[in-house]
Design a protein around this motif. Structure first.
Motif, PDB file in Angstrom:
ATOM      1  N   ILE A 149       0.836  -1.199   0.000  1.00 49.65           N
ATOM      2  CA  ILE A 149       0.000   0.000   0.000  1.00 49.65           C
ATOM      3  C   ILE A 149       0.879   1.260   0.000  1.00 49.65           C
ATOM      4  CG2 ILE A 149      -1.633   1.345   1.400  1.00 49.65           C
ATOM      5  CD1 ILE A 149      -2.929  -1.374   2.171  1.00 49.65           C
ATOM      6  N   VAL A 150       1.938   1.235   0.787  1.00 48.83           N
ATOM      7  CA  VAL A 150       2.850   2.384   0.829  1.00 48.83           C
ATOM      8  C   VAL A 150       3.540   2.569  -0.525  1.00 48.83           C
ATOM      9  CG1 VAL A 150       4.993   3.264   1.853  1.00 48.83           C
ATOM     10  CG2 VAL A 150       3.212   2.309   3.320  1.00 48.83           C
ATOM     11  N   ILE A 151       4.014   1.479  -1.130  1.00 48.13           N
ATOM     12  CA  ILE A 151       4.655   1.571  -2.453  1.00 48.13           C
ATOM     13  C   ILE A 151       3.670   2.141  -3.472  1.00 48.13           C
ATOM     14  CG2 ILE A 151       5.554   0.224  -4.405  1.00 48.13           C
ATOM     15  CD1 ILE A 151       6.786  -1.690  -2.313  1.00 48.13           C
ATOM     16  N   ALA A 152       2.452   1.614  -3.474  1.00 47.11           N
ATOM     17  CA  ALA A 152       1.435   2.083  -4.421  1.00 47.11           C
ATOM     18  C   ALA A 152       1.138   3.564  -4.210  1.00 47.11           C
ATOM     19  CB  ALA A 152       0.161   1.257  -4.291  1.00 47.11           C
ATOM     20  N   ALA A 153       1.057   3.992  -2.960  1.00 48.79           N
ATOM     21  CA  ALA A 153       0.776   5.399  -2.674  1.00 48.79           C
ATOM     22  C   ALA A 153       1.924   6.302  -3.130  1.00 48.79           C
ATOM     23  CB  ALA A 153       0.516   5.586  -1.181  1.00 48.79           C
ATOM     24  N   VAL A 154       3.161   5.901  -2.855  1.00 48.06           N
ATOM     25  CA  VAL A 154       4.318   6.715  -3.223  1.00 48.06           C
ATOM     26  C   VAL A 154       4.438   6.842  -4.746  1.00 48.06           C
ATOM     27  CG1 VAL A 154       6.858   6.784  -3.213  1.00 48.06           C
ATOM     28  CG2 VAL A 154       5.616   6.291  -1.099  1.00 48.06           C
ATOM     29  N   VAL A 155       4.313   5.727  -5.450  1.00 51.20           N
ATOM     30  CA  VAL A 155       4.426   5.760  -6.915  1.00 51.20           C
ATOM     31  C   VAL A 155       3.276   6.563  -7.512  1.00 51.20           C
ATOM     32  CG1 VAL A 155       4.360   4.353  -9.016  1.00 51.20           C
ATOM     33  CG2 VAL A 155       5.735   3.618  -7.066  1.00 51.20           C
ATOM     34  N   THR A 156       2.094   6.405  -6.963  1.00 57.30           N
ATOM     35  CA  THR A 156       0.935   7.147  -7.454  1.00 57.30           C
ATOM     36  C   THR A 156       1.140   8.651  -7.285  1.00 57.30           C
ATOM     37  OG1 THR A 156      -0.543   5.300  -6.957  1.00 57.30           O
ATOM     38  CG2 THR A 156      -1.557   7.465  -7.201  1.00 57.30           C
ATOM     39  N   LEU A 157       1.575   9.059  -6.123  1.00 55.43           N
ATOM     40  CA  LEU A 157       1.803  10.483  -5.872  1.00 55.43           C
ATOM     41  C   LEU A 157       2.941  11.032  -6.732  1.00 55.43           C
ATOM     42  CD1 LEU A 157       1.256  10.626  -2.012  1.00 55.43           C
ATOM     43  CD2 LEU A 157      -0.285  11.420  -3.822  1.00 55.43           C
ATOM     44  N   ALA A 158       3.924  10.184  -7.025  1.00 54.54           N
ATOM     45  CA  ALA A 158       5.047  10.621  -7.866  1.00 54.54           C
ATOM     46  C   ALA A 158       4.608  10.874  -9.307  1.00 54.54           C
ATOM     47  CB  ALA A 158       6.156   9.577  -7.836  1.00 54.54           C
ATOM     48  N   THR A 159       3.508  10.239  -9.714  1.00 52.08           N
ATOM     49  CA  THR A 159       3.010  10.424 -11.089  1.00 52.08           C
ATOM     50  C   THR A 159       1.845  11.408 -11.153  1.00 52.08           C
ATOM     51  OG1 THR A 159       1.487   8.544 -10.889  1.00 52.08           O
ATOM     52  CG2 THR A 159       3.697   8.091 -11.737  1.00 52.08           C
ATOM     53  N   HIS A 169      -4.553   4.583 -10.865  1.00 51.95           N
ATOM     54  CA  HIS A 169      -3.136   4.216 -10.826  1.00 51.95           C
ATOM     55  C   HIS A 169      -2.829   3.426  -9.550  1.00 51.95           C
ATOM     56  CE1 HIS A 169      -1.574   7.591 -13.703  1.00 51.95           C
ATOM     57  NE2 HIS A 169      -2.501   6.831 -14.252  1.00 51.95           N
ATOM     58  N   PHE A 170      -3.310   3.942  -8.421  1.00 49.76           N
ATOM     59  CA  PHE A 170      -3.090   3.277  -7.135  1.00 49.76           C
ATOM     60  C   PHE A 170      -3.687   1.873  -7.148  1.00 49.76           C
ATOM     61  CE2 PHE A 170      -4.610   2.118  -2.910  1.00 49.76           C
ATOM     62  CZ  PHE A 170      -3.467   2.244  -2.152  1.00 49.76           C
ATOM     63  N   ALA A 171      -4.945   1.762  -7.589  1.00 48.80           N
ATOM     64  CA  ALA A 171      -5.625   0.461  -7.598  1.00 48.80           C
ATOM     65  C   ALA A 171      -4.917  -0.515  -8.531  1.00 48.80           C
ATOM     66  CB  ALA A 171      -7.082   0.630  -8.015  1.00 48.80           C
ATOM     67  N   GLY A 172      -4.528  -0.047  -9.708  1.00 51.09           N
ATOM     68  CA  GLY A 172      -3.838  -0.926 -10.650  1.00 51.09           C
ATOM     69  C   GLY A 172      -2.510  -1.417 -10.103  1.00 51.09           C
ATOM     70  N   LEU A 173      -1.734  -0.511  -9.538  1.00 50.85           N
ATOM     71  CA  LEU A 173      -0.435  -0.894  -8.986  1.00 50.85           C
ATOM     72  C   LEU A 173      -0.601  -1.877  -7.839  1.00 50.85           C
ATOM     73  CD1 LEU A 173       2.618  -0.564  -9.097  1.00 50.85           C
ATOM     74  CD2 LEU A 173       2.403   1.436  -7.638  1.00 50.85           C
ATOM     75  N   LEU A 174      -1.563  -1.641  -6.970  1.00 54.28           N
ATOM     76  CA  LEU A 174      -1.804  -2.543  -5.846  1.00 54.28           C
ATOM     77  C   LEU A 174      -2.219  -3.924  -6.342  1.00 54.28           C
ATOM     78  CD1 LEU A 174      -1.760  -2.725  -2.778  1.00 54.28           C
ATOM     79  CD2 LEU A 174      -4.139  -1.970  -2.752  1.00 54.28           C
ATOM     80  N   VAL A 175      -3.090  -3.984  -7.348  1.00 56.64           N
ATOM     81  CA  VAL A 175      -3.492  -5.271  -7.936  1.00 56.64           C
ATOM     82  C   VAL A 175      -2.259  -5.991  -8.488  1.00 56.64           C
ATOM     83  CG1 VAL A 175      -4.705  -6.318  -9.904  1.00 56.64           C
ATOM     84  CG2 VAL A 175      -5.887  -4.684  -8.447  1.00 56.64           C
ATOM     85  N   GLY A 176      -1.399  -5.253  -9.198  1.00 60.93           N
ATOM     86  CA  GLY A 176      -0.196  -5.860  -9.756  1.00 60.93           C
ATOM     87  C   GLY A 176       0.769  -6.373  -8.698  1.00 60.93           C
ATOM     88  N   LEU A 177       0.951  -5.606  -7.640  1.00 58.54           N
ATOM     89  CA  LEU A 177       1.834  -6.032  -6.551  1.00 58.54           C
ATOM     90  C   LEU A 177       1.313  -7.316  -5.904  1.00 58.54           C
ATOM     91  CD1 LEU A 177       2.516  -2.541  -4.913  1.00 58.54           C
ATOM     92  CD2 LEU A 177       4.206  -3.965  -6.112  1.00 58.54           C
ATOM     93  N   LEU A 178       0.015  -7.350  -5.629  1.00 63.29           N
ATOM     94  CA  LEU A 178      -0.575  -8.541  -5.011  1.00 63.29           C
ATOM     95  C   LEU A 178      -0.516  -9.747  -5.950  1.00 63.29           C
ATOM     96  CD1 LEU A 178      -3.663  -6.855  -3.289  1.00 63.29           C
ATOM     97  CD2 LEU A 178      -1.603  -7.741  -2.166  1.00 63.29           C
ATOM     98  N   ALA A 179      -0.798  -9.517  -7.230  1.00 62.73           N
ATOM     99  CA  ALA A 179      -0.749 -10.610  -8.211  1.00 62.73           C
ATOM    100  C   ALA A 179       0.678 -11.134  -8.367  1.00 62.73           C
ATOM    101  CB  ALA A 179      -1.295 -10.127  -9.555  1.00 62.73           C
ATOM    102  N   GLY A 180       1.648 -10.235  -8.352  1.00 62.44           N
ATOM    103  CA  GLY A 180       3.048 -10.650  -8.441  1.00 62.44           C
ATOM    104  C   GLY A 180       3.472 -11.449  -7.228  1.00 62.44           C
ATOM    105  N   ARG A 181       2.965 -11.052  -6.087  1.00 65.92           N
ATOM    106  CA  ARG A 181       3.322 -11.747  -4.835  1.00 65.92           C
ATOM    107  C   ARG A 181       2.859 -13.199  -4.839  1.00 65.92           C
ATOM    108  NH1 ARG A 181       4.862 -14.368  -1.231  1.00 65.92           N
ATOM    109  NH2 ARG A 181       4.987 -13.855   0.965  1.00 65.92           N
ATOM    110  N   ILE A 182       1.678 -13.455  -5.416  1.00 65.70           N
ATOM    111  CA  ILE A 182       1.180 -14.842  -5.440  1.00 65.70           C
ATOM    112  C   ILE A 182       1.541 -15.564  -6.736  1.00 65.70           C
ATOM    113  CG2 ILE A 182      -0.719 -14.348  -3.852  1.00 65.70           C
ATOM    114  CD1 ILE A 182      -2.610 -14.404  -6.284  1.00 65.70           C
TER     115      ILE A 182
END
Length: 199
Positions: A149-159, A169-182
């Protein structure tokens, strides 16, 4: 490691251009909004959940998403199957767009940014180095979720910039992070991942 190729990325680029041309043509008929822009109420034009992912608000928007798709999508596409890649792109883009509409007061949303951010998130977490690091440094699931969540927030705010769908952007990045994790897009046998018990 997958047996895929970069072909799905090329297919998406073709669809981006095709939809952009269709947007231009349908603009003359005044129906571009009902065909390509996801807007509330979503049930009124449900097809826009998908069509809005491939539509863009101008040439600059199209080019920026195309470049990001090639950068982040190519390695992911090569590590999975064509079907998994396209389904992931559609589902993550749809989740991002719907989240933007539901959470914000946006009149409408379009573009592949949410799905591209999901590919970026998957690329960050779903690679061998990240998987090895997770194996070496075991943390509780809730800590991983907070970090994502912190990574998604930081990257989102940076863009962030005016007119950008930050929630998508936040939702997409979070979905990708979770999907990558599993390892959602993995095609080979998955290494056993054990989670520590307790808090």
């Amino acid at each position: 490691m997958g047996n895929g190729s970069g072909m799905p990325v090329l297919e998406l680029l073709f669809v981006f251009v095709l939809v952009y041309v269709l947007q231009f043509i349908t603009a003359f008929a005044g129906v571009v909004e009902s065909l390509f822009i996801l807007s509330p109420p979503i049930a009124q034009n449900p097809w826009t959940i998908v069509t809005s992912i491939y539509a863009h608000n101008g040439t600059g928007h199209l080019l920026s998403n195309a470049v990001a798709l090639v950068l982040f999508g190519w390695p992911v596409a090569r590590a999975t199957t064509r079907l998994r890649f396209h389904l992931f792109f559609i589902v993550s883009g749809a989740v991002a767009g719907i989240t933007q509409i539901v959470v914000s007061d946006a009149a409408g949303v379009l573009g592949a940014s949410g799905a591209v951010f999901a590919l970026f998130g998957y690329l960050i977490v779903g690679n061998r180095l990240s998987s090895s690091l997770v194996q070496a440094v075991r943390v509780p699931t809730w800590v991983t979720l907070v970090v994502f969540i912190v990574i998604a927030a930081v990257v989102t705010l940076a863009t962030a910039s005016p007119g950008v769908a930050l929630i998508a952007h936040f939702a997409g990045l979070l979905v990708g992070l979770l999907a990558g994790r599993i390892g959602l897009l993995d095609t080979g046998p998955r290494r056993q991942r054990t989670e520590p018990t307790g808090a």
